[in-house]
Motif scaffolding. Structure first.
Motif, short mmCIF file in Angstrom:
data_model
loop_
_atom_site.label_atom_id
_atom_site.label_comp_id
_atom_site.label_asym_id
_atom_site.label_seq_id
_atom_site.Cartn_x
_atom_site.Cartn_y
_atom_site.Cartn_z
N UNK A 51 46.82 34.32 48.49
CA UNK A 51 45.65 33.14 48.44
C UNK A 51 45.06 33.05 46.93
N UNK A 52 44.46 34.15 46.43
CA UNK A 52 43.91 33.74 45.17
C UNK A 52 44.78 33.12 44.11
N UNK A 53 45.96 33.14 44.47
CA UNK A 53 47.09 32.59 43.34
C UNK A 53 47.14 30.78 43.59
N UNK A 54 46.51 30.53 44.78
CA UNK A 54 46.61 29.14 44.92
C UNK A 54 45.38 28.24 43.93
N UNK A 55 44.65 28.89 43.22
CA UNK A 55 43.83 28.23 42.21
C UNK A 55 44.15 29.14 40.82
N UNK A 56 44.87 28.34 40.00
CA UNK A 56 45.14 28.85 38.69
C UNK A 56 43.73 29.23 37.76
N UNK A 57 42.69 28.74 38.21
CA UNK A 57 41.39 29.14 37.39
C UNK A 57 41.12 30.61 37.78
N UNK A 58 41.37 31.15 38.83
CA UNK A 58 41.07 32.55 39.27
C UNK A 58 41.96 33.57 38.56
N UNK A 59 41.37 34.32 37.92
CA UNK A 59 42.25 35.35 37.13
C UNK A 59 41.84 36.81 37.75
N UNK A 60 42.77 37.75 38.17
CA UNK A 60 42.46 38.70 39.08
C UNK A 60 42.87 39.99 38.31
N UNK A 61 41.93 41.04 38.58
CA UNK A 61 42.17 42.62 38.07
C UNK A 61 42.01 43.29 39.58
N UNK A 62 43.49 44.09 39.82
CA UNK A 62 43.27 44.97 41.01
C UNK A 62 43.07 46.35 40.68
N UNK A 63 42.20 46.94 41.76
CA UNK A 63 42.02 48.51 41.42
C UNK A 63 42.12 49.04 42.89
N UNK A 64 42.25 50.48 42.76
CA UNK A 64 42.06 51.12 44.09
C UNK A 64 40.85 51.80 44.42
N UNK A 65 39.86 51.66 43.38
CA UNK A 65 38.18 52.05 43.73
C UNK A 65 37.46 51.27 43.06
N UNK A 66 36.02 51.50 42.93
CA UNK A 66 34.94 51.01 42.32
C UNK A 66 34.81 51.78 40.86
N UNK A 67 35.88 52.56 40.25
CA UNK A 67 35.28 53.28 39.16
C UNK A 67 35.14 52.19 37.87
N UNK A 68 35.80 51.26 37.81
CA UNK A 68 35.84 50.33 36.47
C UNK A 68 34.61 49.28 36.77
N UNK A 69 33.38 49.86 36.70
CA UNK A 69 32.20 49.25 36.77
C UNK A 69 32.06 48.05 35.59
N UNK A 70 32.82 48.24 34.60
CA UNK A 70 32.88 47.05 33.60
C UNK A 70 33.38 45.70 34.06
N UNK A 71 34.54 46.18 34.60
CA UNK A 71 35.41 44.88 35.14
C UNK A 71 34.64 44.45 36.28
N UNK A 72 34.16 45.06 37.11
CA UNK A 72 33.42 44.52 38.25
C UNK A 72 32.13 43.65 37.67
#
Length: 260
Positions: free
Chosen positions: A38-59
């Motif tokens: 679903x996110x891939x339906x818009x090429x403007x949206x760039x995604x990073x995927x994680x398994x927890x909330x540890x990467x606060x910098x990314x969030x």
């Protein structure tokens, strides 16, 4: 009803999204893949995927956060950072079990202890129980709201979430329930309406919570059991669920707002 056939792409400019997809007792692989499509339906949206909330910098650098989890609880430091990010204007589209804490007791019952009050207040709710999976009716509580405009009451098969509300929210879709929830510590429920989709404002940002979306494959109940006999897709088999997902993603990415 006006269908949103894909995620709107009228504006220009990059939109950063963080997806947290992980946890217990659900087919996280299936849900993650469906959400990424679903996110891939818009090429403007760039995604990073994680398994927890540890990467606060990314969030903190993201325009919005999308979560499909069960029993994934951020640390208190992470909870505080998430709240601050929302208050500064972040948007969080939280799905299904994001608000769940489950403990399987020796007597076989499932408890949902209040062990992360700061997180649950941020989300606006905490999961408490659900009756056995079965069809139920979802009604539109705010038909004039853009997120549900044009949607009519519908029937869907899924886990009917019963929750403790922890903050003032704007309920957009809800359902009625009275009866028993076998297997849970809180197994008796009086007649009441329960949110299915709601908005929880926080400063300049907000949480959009959708309780639908249970899914489970054959191998997703370990260590409780090695093999689950059927594959459960529930709301993922219903076109309305994808309509709600797309509308929610448009909202999270601010694609629902007109350009200047």
């Amino acid at each position: 009803m006006e269908q949103s056939n894909d995620i709107e792409s009228k504006q220009t400019g990059r939109i950063d999204c963080v997806v947290v997809a992980a946890g217990k007792y659900h087919d996280i692989d299936f849900a993650r893949l469906e959400l990424l499509k679903l996110l891939g339906e818009n090429q403007r949206i760039r995604v990073r995927v994680f398994e927890d909330y540890a990467n606060l910098t990314a969030i903190q650098a993201a325009d919005f956060l999308l979560t499909y989890t069960c029993e994934v609880i951020p640390s208190l430091e992470q909870q505080v950072a998430l709240r601050e990010w929302l208050e500064l204007g972040g948007r969080w589209y939280a799905l299904h079990g994001t608000n769940s804490i489950l403990r399987f007791l020796d007597n076989g019952q499932v408890d949902t202890p209040d062990w992360a009050p700061h997180l649950m207040e941020t989300l606006g709710s905490q999961f408490a129980a659900h009756p056995p999976i079965a069809p139920f009716r979802v009604e539109v509580a705010k038909p004039e709201h853009p997120l549900v405009r044009g949607i009519e009451a519908f029937e869907i098969t899924d886990e009917r979430y019963l929750m403790d509300m922890t903050a003032e929210v704007e309920v957009l879709l809800d359902t009625a329930f009275e009866g028993e929830t076998p297997g849970f510590v809180r197994d008796q429920w009086r007649a009441e309406r329960h949110p299915v989709l709601y908005l929880r404002p926080l400063g300049k940002g907000a949480v959009l919570y959708l309780t639908l979306g249970h899914c489970r494959g054959h191998y997703d109940l370990r260590p409780l059991m090695d093999f689950w006999p059927q594959v459960d897709r529930c709301a993922w088999d219903h076109p309305m669920f994808y309509e709600l997902l797309r509308r929610g993603l448009n909202w999270a990415a601010r694609l629902d707002q007109p350009t200047n």
